[in-house]
Motif scaffolding. Structure first.
Motif, PDB file in Angstrom:
ATOM      1  N   ALA A  17       0.847  -1.206   0.000  1.00 12.15           N
ATOM      2  CA  ALA A  17       0.000   0.000   0.000  1.00 12.15           C
ATOM      3  C   ALA A  17       0.880   1.254   0.000  1.00 12.15           C
ATOM      4  O   ALA A  17       0.590   2.225  -0.702  1.00 12.15           O
ATOM      5  CB  ALA A  17      -0.922  -0.003   1.218  1.00 12.15           C
ATOM      6  N   ILE A  18       1.974   1.222   0.756  1.00 14.33           N
ATOM      7  CA  ILE A  18       2.866   2.378   0.835  1.00 14.33           C
ATOM      8  C   ILE A  18       3.657   2.539  -0.461  1.00 14.33           C
ATOM      9  O   ILE A  18       3.806   3.647  -0.986  1.00 14.33           O
ATOM     10  CB  ILE A  18       3.821   2.226   2.039  1.00 14.33           C
ATOM     11  N   LEU A  19       4.132   1.412  -0.998  1.00 16.89           N
ATOM     12  CA  LEU A  19       4.979   1.470  -2.191  1.00 16.89           C
ATOM     13  C   LEU A  19       4.218   2.002  -3.398  1.00 16.89           C
ATOM     14  O   LEU A  19       4.737   2.810  -4.166  1.00 16.89           O
ATOM     15  CB  LEU A  19       5.535   0.070  -2.475  1.00 16.89           C
ATOM     16  N   TYR A  20       2.961   1.553  -3.587  1.00 18.93           N
ATOM     17  CA  TYR A  20       2.254   1.935  -4.808  1.00 18.93           C
ATOM     18  C   TYR A  20       1.261   3.075  -4.613  1.00 18.93           C
ATOM     19  O   TYR A  20       0.745   3.616  -5.585  1.00 18.93           O
ATOM     20  CB  TYR A  20       1.623   0.687  -5.448  1.00 18.93           C
ATOM     21  N   GLY A  21       1.008   3.467  -3.375  1.00 22.22           N
ATOM     22  CA  GLY A  21       0.246   4.694  -3.124  1.00 22.22           C
ATOM     23  C   GLY A  21      -1.243   4.583  -3.374  1.00 22.22           C
ATOM     24  O   GLY A  21      -2.045   4.591  -2.447  1.00 22.22           O
ATOM     25  N   LEU A  22      -1.610   4.499  -4.649  1.00 24.40           N
ATOM     26  CA  LEU A  22      -3.025   4.496  -5.029  1.00 24.40           C
ATOM     27  C   LEU A  22      -3.382   3.099  -5.529  1.00 24.40           C
ATOM     28  O   LEU A  22      -2.580   2.455  -6.201  1.00 24.40           O
ATOM     29  CB  LEU A  22      -3.201   5.515  -6.155  1.00 24.40           C
ATOM     30  N   ALA A  23      -4.589   2.607  -5.193  1.00 20.89           N
ATOM     31  CA  ALA A  23      -5.015   1.278  -5.671  1.00 20.89           C
ATOM     32  C   ALA A  23      -5.251   1.327  -7.183  1.00 20.89           C
ATOM     33  O   ALA A  23      -5.598   2.377  -7.718  1.00 20.89           O
ATOM     34  CB  ALA A  23      -6.283   0.848  -4.949  1.00 20.89           C
ATOM     35  N   PRO A  24      -5.076   0.181  -7.869  1.00 24.68           N
ATOM     36  CA  PRO A  24      -5.227   0.169  -9.334  1.00 24.68           C
ATOM     37  C   PRO A  24      -6.628   0.578  -9.791  1.00 24.68           C
ATOM     38  O   PRO A  24      -6.786   1.086 -10.904  1.00 24.68           O
ATOM     39  CB  PRO A  24      -4.956  -1.298  -9.718  1.00 24.68           C
ATOM     40  N   ASP A  25      -7.643   0.395  -8.932  1.00 25.75           N
ATOM     41  CA  ASP A  25      -9.005   0.789  -9.344  1.00 25.75           C
ATOM     42  C   ASP A  25      -9.279   2.271  -9.083  1.00 25.75           C
ATOM     43  O   ASP A  25     -10.409   2.728  -9.198  1.00 25.75           O
ATOM     44  CB  ASP A  25     -10.041  -0.088  -8.629  1.00 25.75           C
ATOM     45  N   GLY A  26      -8.237   3.023  -8.709  1.00 25.37           N
ATOM     46  CA  GLY A  26      -8.408   4.462  -8.491  1.00 25.37           C
ATOM     47  C   GLY A  26      -8.793   4.793  -7.058  1.00 25.37           C
ATOM     48  O   GLY A  26      -8.854   5.961  -6.674  1.00 25.37           O
ATOM     49  N   GLY A  27      -9.059   3.759  -6.241  1.00 23.06           N
ATOM     50  CA  GLY A  27      -9.445   3.996  -4.852  1.00 23.06           C
ATOM     51  C   GLY A  27      -8.231   4.219  -3.960  1.00 23.06           C
ATOM     52  O   GLY A  27      -7.083   4.154  -4.406  1.00 23.06           O
ATOM     53  N   LEU A  28      -8.490   4.490  -2.681  1.00 28.06           N
ATOM     54  CA  LEU A  28      -7.427   4.706  -1.698  1.00 28.06           C
ATOM     55  C   LEU A  28      -7.347   3.478  -0.794  1.00 28.06           C
ATOM     56  O   LEU A  28      -8.368   2.873  -0.470  1.00 28.06           O
ATOM     57  CB  LEU A  28      -7.731   5.937  -0.840  1.00 28.06           C
ATOM     58  N   TYR A  29      -6.140   3.136  -0.373  1.00 26.52           N
ATOM     59  CA  TYR A  29      -5.986   1.986   0.513  1.00 26.52           C
ATOM     60  C   TYR A  29      -6.432   2.328   1.935  1.00 26.52           C
ATOM     61  O   TYR A  29      -6.082   3.387   2.468  1.00 26.52           O
ATOM     62  CB  TYR A  29      -4.531   1.526   0.540  1.00 26.52           C
ATOM     63  N   VAL A  30      -7.200   1.417   2.513  1.00 25.38           N
ATOM     64  CA  VAL A  30      -7.646   1.579   3.896  1.00 25.38           C
ATOM     65  C   VAL A  30      -7.316   0.305   4.671  1.00 25.38           C
ATOM     66  O   VAL A  30      -7.337  -0.786   4.103  1.00 25.38           O
ATOM     67  CB  VAL A  30      -9.173   1.844   3.983  1.00 25.38           C
ATOM     68  N   PRO A  31      -7.009   0.431   5.979  1.00 22.36           N
ATOM     69  CA  PRO A  31      -6.673  -0.762   6.756  1.00 22.36           C
ATOM     70  C   PRO A  31      -7.903  -1.651   6.943  1.00 22.36           C
ATOM     71  O   PRO A  31      -9.028  -1.147   7.019  1.00 22.36           O
ATOM     72  CB  PRO A  31      -6.205  -0.191   8.097  1.00 22.36           C
ATOM     73  N   ALA A  32      -7.649  -2.967   7.029  1.00 19.79           N
ATOM     74  CA  ALA A  32      -8.750  -3.924   7.198  1.00 19.79           C
ATOM     75  C   ALA A  32      -9.525  -3.644   8.488  1.00 19.79           C
ATOM     76  O   ALA A  32     -10.724  -3.869   8.565  1.00 19.79           O
ATOM     77  CB  ALA A  32      -8.209  -5.343   7.203  1.00 19.79           C
TER      78      ALA A  32
END
Ligand SMILES: *Cc1c(COP(=O)(O)O)cnc(C)c1O
Length: 499
Positions: A17-32
């Motif tokens: 999540a830190i390395l790639y920043g933004l999710a491939p679907d354009g969303g933001l990573y959130v913790p489980a």
């Protein structure tokens, strides 16, 4: 701990999540999930210094990092040589119910240092953990402070580069000089003919473009983000809310479990979102008060449940908050919508296509149970700076003053005198002309440049000009690139080729 996209994508690790920043679907990573911090743990924090407090929080999220890795990164990031206050994030008392959390003691004099001094360490560790051998090329859109903080953090870090877009006429003189005089062989600074939203939308488009990513990959590089869309930016920001609470415990201002209100000068919604995450982990928070300037799209959102960007964009004396599209709100919406990624995708599509979305009455009520919102225009902000200076002998910058005004109004309206922390996001010397004009009147600044305003402000208030501001005067301008809104891809490629 795994991370999901706000738009429903598959799980990744913290380092991914830190390395790639933004999710491939354009969303933001959130913790489980939000790891709970008990009252016992809160009490233990009171005996720790800032790095130890940070370690206690970070290790609950960064499960694929070892504790020695985390501790070494923290020691390097919050090196006392880089921060001019040993507490790193000191608290100042204004009166019995009101405190200021000062987050501007780092190298670039804004709260962005709290995260961006650490992020490069997390990024290079993450690259190693994932076998990523390409250069990690950071792209940043800045409303003024992120740019310099990212440049300072990533400058000459092996295996990385940092390219910053800032709005040509949207930043203060000191902010602009801080960026354009940056050293380092891996730094690029580009002025864009547009405002911050143009810069941010442009950078997001580049991240989402398969063609652009392929071109970058061909050069042996991979894109990453240092904007607060990156979870690596958020997690260090969670720490200082816990740290503030521990300091209030130490000062005897509260006992463990007592609620505290936080008022946060808000732009991209990253700082206040970190406060919400802290609350979700169990920090006893009463209200989170979202303070905006005249670009008050968030105030209207919290009051109506409708997010609508069809409005005039204003340039204000708090430029780091001149934002109409607050990226991190998406993470709050995700929680508010019971983590329904499809619903978030729908709202974000509506925002893109018709510039607004509506969350509905029930969800708005949920929002208002946690948040309150208000705003201050430039004149109210200036009056607040003067009042705080004259009554409390405290000199605050324009962004902090917006928050201070909003707190004052909130208390008058609600009578809620819960101990409150004003989150202070910048040194007054980043915005010396406006601060001096607020304290001494408009005439005082006439004909003075940013440096003369700083000297005058020091003379009048006795608050010392930071060394970093003084040094700017003699540093050569190294970065002069400019580009149009629709030519950002080309500008990045030119920067990579050293043109
Ligand atoms: C970035 C910034 C803000 C806004 O913070 P967000 O996390 O974008 O909401 C406020 N004040 C200053 C001085 C800043 O640099």
């Amino acid at each position: 701990m795994s991370f999901f996209s706000t738009r429903g994508g598959t799980a990744v690790t913290a380092s991914q999540a830190i390395l790639y920043g933004l999710a491939p679907d354009g969303g933001l990573y959130v913790p489980a999930m939000f790891p709970p911090i008990s009252h016992k743990k809160l009490t233990e924090l009171t005996q720790m210094d800032y790095c130890q407090r940070a370690s206690a929080i970070l290790r609950t999220y960064l499960e694929d990092f070892s504790i020695p890795e985390i501790d070494a990164a923290l020691a390097a990031a919050y090196d006392p040589k880089k921060f001019d206050d040993p507490a790193i994030a000191p608290m100042k008392k204004l009166d019995d119910e009101t405190w200021v959390l000062e987050l501007f003691h780092g190298p670039t004099l804004a709260f962005k240092d709290m995260a961006l001094q650490l992020l490069p360490h997390l990024t290079t560790l993450s690259a190693r953990k994932n076998g990523e051998e390409r250069e990690v090329s950071i792209l940043v859109a800045t409303s003024g402070d992120t740019g310099k903080a990212a440049l300072e953090g990533f400058k000459d870090v092996p295996g990385t580069s940092c390219t910053v877009f800032y709005p040509t006429d949207g930043v203060s003189d000191v902010q602009k000089l801080q960026m354009t005089t940056t050293g380092g062989d891996n730094t690029h600074v580009i002025a864009i003919n547009g405002n911050f939203d143009d810069a941010q939308t442009g950078v997001k488009t580049l991240f989402g473009s398969a063609e652009f990513n392929a071109a970058v990959n061909e050069k042996g590089k991979v894109l990453s983000s240092a904007n607060s869309i990156n979870f690596g930016r958020l997690v260090p920001q969670i720490v200082y809310y816990f740290s503030a609470y521990a300091d209030l415990l130490n000062a005897g201002a509260i006992t463990v479990g007592d609620p505290v209100n936080f008022v946060v000068p808000t732009g991209n919604f990253g700082n206040i979102l970190a406060a919400y995450y802290a609350r979700s982990m169990g920090l006893p928070v009463g209200k989170l008060i979202c303070a905006s300037n005249r670009n008050n799209v968030l105030t209207d959102f919290f009051r109506s449940g409708v997010y609508d960007t069809r409005r005039q964009f204003f340039k204000t004396t708090s430029p780091s908050m001149d934002i109409l599209i607050s990226s991190n709100l998406e993470r709050l919406l995700f929680e508010c919508a019971d983590r329904d990624g499809e619903l978030i995708s729908t709202w974000m599509k509506q925002l893109k296509e018709s510039y607004s979305y509506c969350i509905g009455e029930q969800r708005q009520e949920w929002m208002n149970s946690v948040f309150n919102a208000g705003y201050a225009d430039d004149q109210q902000c200036a009056e607040e700076i003067r009042t705080r200076y004259e009554q409390d002998h405290y000199l605050m910058d324009t962004h902090t003053a917006v928050a201070s005004h909003v707190l004052r109004e909130y208390r008058e309206k609600t009578g809620d005198m819960t101990p409150a922390v004003i989150v202070s996001t910048a040194s007054p010397y980043k915005f010396a002309a406006d601060v001096l004009s607020a304290v001494e009147g408009k005439e005082a600044v006439e004909g003075l440049d940013a440096f003369e305003c700083s000297e005058m402000l020091e003379k009048v208030t006795g608050v010392k000009v930071p060394q970093q501001v003084k040094a700017l005067r003699s540093l050569p301008v190294r970065h002069k690139a400019q580009c149009e809104r629709d030519a950002m891809a080309e500008a990045v490629m030119n920067a990579f080729e050293g043109k």
